[in-house]
Write an enzyme that holds these catalytic residues in place. Structure first.
Site, PDB file in Angstrom:
ATOM      1  N   PRO A 126     -69.498 -39.804  39.328  1.00 39.18           N
ATOM      2  CA  PRO A 126     -68.532 -40.748  38.746  1.00 39.18           C
ATOM      3  C   PRO A 126     -68.003 -40.256  37.403  1.00 39.18           C
ATOM      4  O   PRO A 126     -68.701 -39.577  36.644  1.00 39.18           O
ATOM      5  CB  PRO A 126     -69.359 -42.026  38.548  1.00 39.18           C
ATOM      6  CG  PRO A 126     -70.655 -41.779  39.265  1.00 39.18           C
ATOM      7  CD  PRO A 126     -70.861 -40.310  39.248  1.00 39.18           C
ATOM      8  N   LYS A 181     -63.753 -62.412  33.185  1.00 41.91           N
ATOM      9  CA  LYS A 181     -64.869 -63.145  33.796  1.00 41.91           C
ATOM     10  C   LYS A 181     -64.926 -64.589  33.308  1.00 41.91           C
ATOM     11  O   LYS A 181     -65.655 -65.409  33.859  1.00 41.91           O
ATOM     12  CB  LYS A 181     -66.196 -62.420  33.555  1.00 41.91           C
ATOM     13  CG  LYS A 181     -66.548 -62.156  32.121  1.00 41.91           C
ATOM     14  CD  LYS A 181     -67.790 -61.277  32.025  1.00 41.91           C
ATOM     15  CE  LYS A 181     -68.100 -60.937  30.577  1.00 41.91           C
ATOM     16  NZ  LYS A 181     -69.203 -59.979  30.453  1.00 41.91           N
ATOM     17  N   TYR A 214     -79.528 -37.636  47.896  1.00 38.06           N
ATOM     18  CA  TYR A 214     -78.506 -37.013  47.051  1.00 38.06           C
ATOM     19  C   TYR A 214     -78.555 -35.497  47.181  1.00 38.06           C
ATOM     20  O   TYR A 214     -77.535 -34.820  47.286  1.00 38.06           O
ATOM     21  CB  TYR A 214     -78.747 -37.348  45.571  1.00 38.06           C
ATOM     22  CG  TYR A 214     -78.237 -38.692  45.143  1.00 38.06           C
ATOM     23  CD1 TYR A 214     -76.878 -38.969  45.142  1.00 38.06           C
ATOM     24  CD2 TYR A 214     -79.106 -39.687  44.726  1.00 38.06           C
ATOM     25  CE1 TYR A 214     -76.406 -40.195  44.738  1.00 38.06           C
ATOM     26  CE2 TYR A 214     -78.641 -40.928  44.324  1.00 38.06           C
ATOM     27  CZ  TYR A 214     -77.290 -41.178  44.332  1.00 38.06           C
ATOM     28  OH  TYR A 214     -76.820 -42.389  43.932  1.00 38.06           O
ATOM     29  N   LYS A 269     -66.267 -68.034  35.610  1.00 42.15           N
ATOM     30  CA  LYS A 269     -67.346 -68.794  34.948  1.00 42.15           C
ATOM     31  C   LYS A 269     -66.935 -70.247  34.751  1.00 42.15           C
ATOM     32  O   LYS A 269     -67.756 -71.158  34.895  1.00 42.15           O
ATOM     33  CB  LYS A 269     -67.690 -68.156  33.606  1.00 42.15           C
ATOM     34  CG  LYS A 269     -68.554 -66.908  33.717  1.00 42.15           C
ATOM     35  CD  LYS A 269     -68.871 -66.402  32.329  1.00 42.15           C
ATOM     36  CE  LYS A 269     -69.850 -65.238  32.361  1.00 42.15           C
ATOM     37  NZ  LYS A 269     -70.113 -64.724  31.016  1.00 42.15           N
ATOM     38  N   HIS A 272     -74.836 -37.456  39.741  1.00 41.75           N
ATOM     39  CA  HIS A 272     -75.434 -38.726  40.113  1.00 41.75           C
ATOM     40  C   HIS A 272     -76.911 -38.684  40.512  1.00 41.75           C
ATOM     41  O   HIS A 272     -77.576 -39.714  40.529  1.00 41.75           O
ATOM     42  CB  HIS A 272     -74.622 -39.302  41.276  1.00 41.75           C
ATOM     43  CG  HIS A 272     -74.551 -40.786  41.277  1.00 41.75           C
ATOM     44  ND1 HIS A 272     -75.572 -41.585  40.823  1.00 41.75           N
ATOM     45  CD2 HIS A 272     -73.577 -41.630  41.690  1.00 41.75           C
ATOM     46  CE1 HIS A 272     -75.216 -42.851  40.964  1.00 41.75           C
ATOM     47  NE2 HIS A 272     -74.022 -42.906  41.476  1.00 41.75           N
ATOM     48  N   SER A 332     -68.365 -50.929  43.203  1.00 43.83           N
ATOM     49  CA  SER A 332     -69.418 -51.124  42.220  1.00 43.83           C
ATOM     50  C   SER A 332     -68.891 -51.836  40.983  1.00 43.83           C
ATOM     51  O   SER A 332     -67.814 -51.527  40.480  1.00 43.83           O
ATOM     52  CB  SER A 332     -69.988 -49.763  41.800  1.00 43.83           C
ATOM     53  OG  SER A 332     -71.126 -49.950  41.003  1.00 43.83           O
ATOM     54  N   GLN A 333     -69.676 -52.799  40.544  1.00 45.45           N
ATOM     55  CA  GLN A 333     -69.411 -53.429  39.247  1.00 45.45           C
ATOM     56  C   GLN A 333     -70.191 -52.639  38.194  1.00 45.45           C
ATOM     57  O   GLN A 333     -71.395 -52.446  38.336  1.00 45.45           O
ATOM     58  CB  GLN A 333     -69.899 -54.878  39.256  1.00 45.45           C
ATOM     59  CG  GLN A 333     -69.808 -55.524  37.875  1.00 45.45           C
ATOM     60  CD  GLN A 333     -70.444 -56.901  37.804  1.00 45.45           C
ATOM     61  OE1 GLN A 333     -69.843 -57.836  37.328  1.00 45.45           O
ATOM     62  NE2 GLN A 333     -71.671 -57.034  38.274  1.00 45.45           N
ATOM     63  N   SER A 338     -69.921 -66.919  40.164  1.00 47.52           N
ATOM     64  CA  SER A 338     -70.298 -65.594  39.681  1.00 47.52           C
ATOM     65  C   SER A 338     -69.049 -64.716  39.615  1.00 47.52           C
ATOM     66  O   SER A 338     -68.339 -64.575  40.614  1.00 47.52           O
ATOM     67  CB  SER A 338     -71.313 -64.961  40.650  1.00 47.52           C
ATOM     68  OG  SER A 338     -71.201 -63.561  40.656  1.00 47.52           O
ATOM     69  N   PRO A 339     -68.733 -64.117  38.444  1.00 48.28           N
ATOM     70  CA  PRO A 339     -67.548 -63.246  38.351  1.00 48.28           C
ATOM     71  C   PRO A 339     -67.578 -62.105  39.364  1.00 48.28           C
ATOM     72  O   PRO A 339     -66.560 -61.786  39.984  1.00 48.28           O
ATOM     73  CB  PRO A 339     -67.603 -62.722  36.914  1.00 48.28           C
ATOM     74  CG  PRO A 339     -68.344 -63.775  36.158  1.00 48.28           C
ATOM     75  CD  PRO A 339     -69.374 -64.300  37.131  1.00 48.28           C
ATOM     76  N   ASP A 340     -68.748 -61.496  39.545  1.00 46.54           N
ATOM     77  CA  ASP A 340     -68.847 -60.387  40.485  1.00 46.54           C
ATOM     78  C   ASP A 340     -68.547 -60.857  41.905  1.00 46.54           C
ATOM     79  O   ASP A 340     -67.797 -60.211  42.645  1.00 46.54           O
ATOM     80  CB  ASP A 340     -70.232 -59.748  40.429  1.00 46.54           C
ATOM     81  CG  ASP A 340     -70.359 -58.588  41.398  1.00 46.54           C
ATOM     82  OD1 ASP A 340     -69.586 -57.619  41.258  1.00 46.54           O
ATOM     83  OD2 ASP A 340     -71.205 -58.653  42.306  1.00 46.54           O
ATOM     84  N   ARG A 354     -73.521 -64.256  46.283  1.00 51.53           N
ATOM     85  CA  ARG A 354     -74.542 -64.446  45.250  1.00 51.53           C
ATOM     86  C   ARG A 354     -75.952 -64.373  45.857  1.00 51.53           C
ATOM     87  O   ARG A 354     -76.861 -63.736  45.324  1.00 51.53           O
ATOM     88  CB  ARG A 354     -74.307 -65.817  44.604  1.00 51.53           C
ATOM     89  CG  ARG A 354     -75.225 -66.237  43.520  1.00 51.53           C
ATOM     90  CD  ARG A 354     -75.003 -65.442  42.261  1.00 51.53           C
ATOM     91  NE  ARG A 354     -76.123 -64.552  42.067  1.00 51.53           N
ATOM     92  CZ  ARG A 354     -76.109 -63.495  41.294  1.00 51.53           C
ATOM     93  NH1 ARG A 354     -75.043 -63.159  40.635  1.00 51.53           N
ATOM     94  NH2 ARG A 354     -77.163 -62.737  41.173  1.00 51.53           N
TER      95      ARG A 354
END
Length: 622
Positions: free
Chosen positions: A116, A415, A103, A419, A339, A550-551, A424-426, A500
């Site tokens: 972010p 989500k 970074y 489910k 960040h 990114s989640q 997996s929602p992601d 997953r």
């Protein structure tokens, strides 16, 4: 050189992907847990080489893949280059420090490229009293969170029965990035003998020191903070001041030089130090141009990311400060964070705590004691500093015009639907993203999704490579009329399960990107020349993340946003709620091939089509 920058800083992203795994919190003194955490593992070299080839399969052509296979065979021979680099890595104390330093080596502006922004739910106030009251309550909420950090009463977080590293919680308050001409630094004043007791407040480009604790160490009440904010507002009505804060938005080398020049003056040095030492910064923003309801979230997103340009609120910031809460006079609120010290989880925990705190009624009686006038920070602007400010303004305005942003709410389901399909929602969202991209560009691209490494001491993130052999098979089959729906469902299920599996592998420290980065940096340190695998076209392709995602799950109905990491790429962040999903998609206008609104629409269509496919196809035994 370009892809090298990306590979060393692909971590300009945010937060974790735990998928269906639930992070639980258990009360306790969390520093006691730190010592017992394992250090980040160095995966076996052969394993990483094999997984690297697998990751390359859907994104490079067969001829290139064959060439890379030969290079990897040579690289991992016993006693060879790879073997030597692996042994060097295994002897390192903390591989995670490579991540932190990457970074600080990054020289692009932190604005858009690294920091972010977070958009909080829209608030109702529309005048300065509402703005002051909201700001006062928010400040009190952050101080309440800080008391849990200071007293070590913040609940330890657990994942799958294992405690997570809590170090990042210590890094977000009373810290600041310091620019250098070649490399930056981060200072943290939280553990000083006399830790800071003030925040900085900026209004109309003017900075103030606001003491938020009484002489007995108790925090000011909401009413007291409100009175102090009123004083600040009334002392900063002039709007013709030089926006000194915009210097922090410049290219890091340019800002490093300007910084050294700025702090030659004693007054300037003291003012800058007061900002750096403050617990956090609160930006009281002027109202932005009005936007229609469907464009409001997008406008709020860009306000959090960059402030709208030099004519608006971009000078009302100190972008090097780890935490800046932004409260607009028109009710647009959120924050931006630098960040380097931390990923998303501590930021999201803090947001959730503050939002909950702000719902409670204030019962504390305010003591009738006179409060000192907040101190206005002075800056002596020489012609040279004025020139630096003008350059930063121009560069900021170019960045503002180049950012293409779309923040939207996917309201058809949240989500809850994945489910209900035992998915997996992601993983479901990531596969939909693959389908959306493929439909637009007719090929698969390297995709970064950040995975938290907090199972390990000082762990930061690794990469979940969402483009897999299985996701490529599914996206190619989805719109093929010759393929039966049952086959498509089976391929979708395999793609979701592959994602997953990669996620589980990544959070256990067995993914490939942190390892490859470590081997590369070890080679730079040890060898006269880089090994061929890092000079290979496949490596350049693999590290060029057209999709940087990114989640960031939060209890609060908010959304995080960030810029793309490559000129022809997208930044995609999402917060899956139970019945809807908040999305932020970014791109650059300077690239004719990308369009944030087009990808956002393609993503919505992909998710609806996947839902329809699953609902219309009889359940087969998969």
């Amino acid at each position: 050189m370009y892809y090298y920058i990306v590979s060393t800083l692909m971590e300009t992203l945010v937060q974790c992907s735990f998928g269906r795994r639930i992070v639980t919190r258990i009360a306790g003194r969390y520093l006691a847990h730190q010592e017992g955490l394992p250090k980040l593992p160095v995966p076996p070299l052969q394993q990483t080489c094999e997984r690297y080839l697998t990751a390359l399969t859907p994104i490079v052509d067969p001829e290139e893949l064959n060439h890379t296979r030969q290079l990897l065979e040579e690289f991992q021979k016993p006693g060879g280059v790879g073997d030597r680099l692996q042994k060097g890595l295994e002897q390192r104390v903390f591989l995670s420090l490579y991540h932190f330093h990457s970074y600080l080596d990054y020289r692009m502006p932190v604005v858009i490229h690294s920091s972010p922004g977070v958009v909080l739910p829209r608030t109702e106030f529309s005048d300065r009293q509402g703005q002051m009251r909201y700001a006062a309550k928010l400040i009190a909420g952050v101080l309440d969170f800080k008391s849990m950090i200071d007293n070590e009463t913040l609940p330890v977080e657990y994942l799958g029965g294992k405690s997570l590293c809590m170090n990042q919680y210590y890094q977000v308050l009373s810290s600041c990035r310091i620019p250098g001409t070649k490399r930056d630094n981060v200072v943290n004043y939280a553990l000083d003998k006399r830790p800071p007791t003030h925040i900085t407040v900026v209004h109309n480009f003017q900075f103030f020191v606001l003491d938020v604790y009484n002489s007995d160490g108790t925090p000011l009440t909401v009413d007291q903070i409100y009175i102090q904010l009123e004083k600040i507002w009334n002392s900063s009505l002039q709007s013709n001041k030089e926006p000194i804060g915009i210097l922090t938005s410049n290219h890091r080398n340019s800002w490093g030089k300007a910084y050294n020049n700025l702090i030659k003056d004693k007054t300037n040095k003291e003012s800058v130090r007061a900002i750096q030492k403050s617990i956090f910064t609160v930006c009281l923003d002027a109202p932005m141009p009005r936007a229609s309801d469907d464009m409001y979230r997008t406008r709020a997103g860009v306000q959090m990311l960059h402030g709208g340009g030099s004519r608006w609120n971009s000078g009302n910031r100190w972008f090097d400060k780890t935490l800046q809460f932004i409260i607009g006079e028109d009710g647009t609120c959120g924050l931006i964070y630098e960040h380097a010290p931390a990923e998303g989880p501590p930021i999201v925990s803090l947001i959730d705590h503050v939002v909950e705190y702000m719902k409670s009624s204030e019962m504390v009686r305010t003591p009738m004691v006179p409060l000192r006038m907040p101190q206005k920070l002075r800056f002596n602007i020489t012609p040279e500093i004025k020139k630096d400010i003008e350059e930063a303004k121009q560069n900021m305005n170019i960045m503002v015009h180049d950012l293409d942003m779309k923040v939207s709410v996917f309201s058809h389901f949240g989500k809850d639907f994945p489910k209900s399909q035992k998915m997996s929602p992601d993983a479901f969202i990531q596969v939909a993203l693959q389908l959306a991209y493929y439909r637009i560009y007719k090929h698969c691209c390297p995709t970064y999704e950040s995975a938290s490494l907090r199972m390990f001491r000082l762990g930061r993130t690794d990469t979940i490579r969402s483009t897999s052999i299985d996701s490529a098979k599914f996206v190619k089959a989805m719109d093929d009329p010759a393929r039966h729906n049952t086959e498509k469902v089976a391929l979708l299920d395999k793609a979701v399960k592959a994602h997953r599996a990669y996620t589980d592998m990544a959070i256990r420290g067995q993914a490939i990107d942190r390892h490859l980065l470590g081997l590369k940096l070890q080679a730079i340190e040890d060898l006269a020349a880089l090994p061929e695998i890092f000079m290979d076209t496949s490596y350049a392709v693999a590290m060029h993340f057209n999709l940087s995602t990114s989640q960031v799950p939060a209890k609060t109905d908010c959304v995080m946003c960030f810029g793309p990491v490559v000129p022809d790429g997208y930044g995609v962040c999402y917060n899956p709620m139970d019945a809807h999903i908040n999305f932020a998609v970014s791109a650059f206008n300077s690239c004719q091939d990308t369009n944030a609104t087009r990808l956002a629409q393609a993503l919505e269509d992909a998710m609806l089509d996947m839902k329809t496919l699953l609902e219309q196809t009889p359940k087969a035994k998969l």
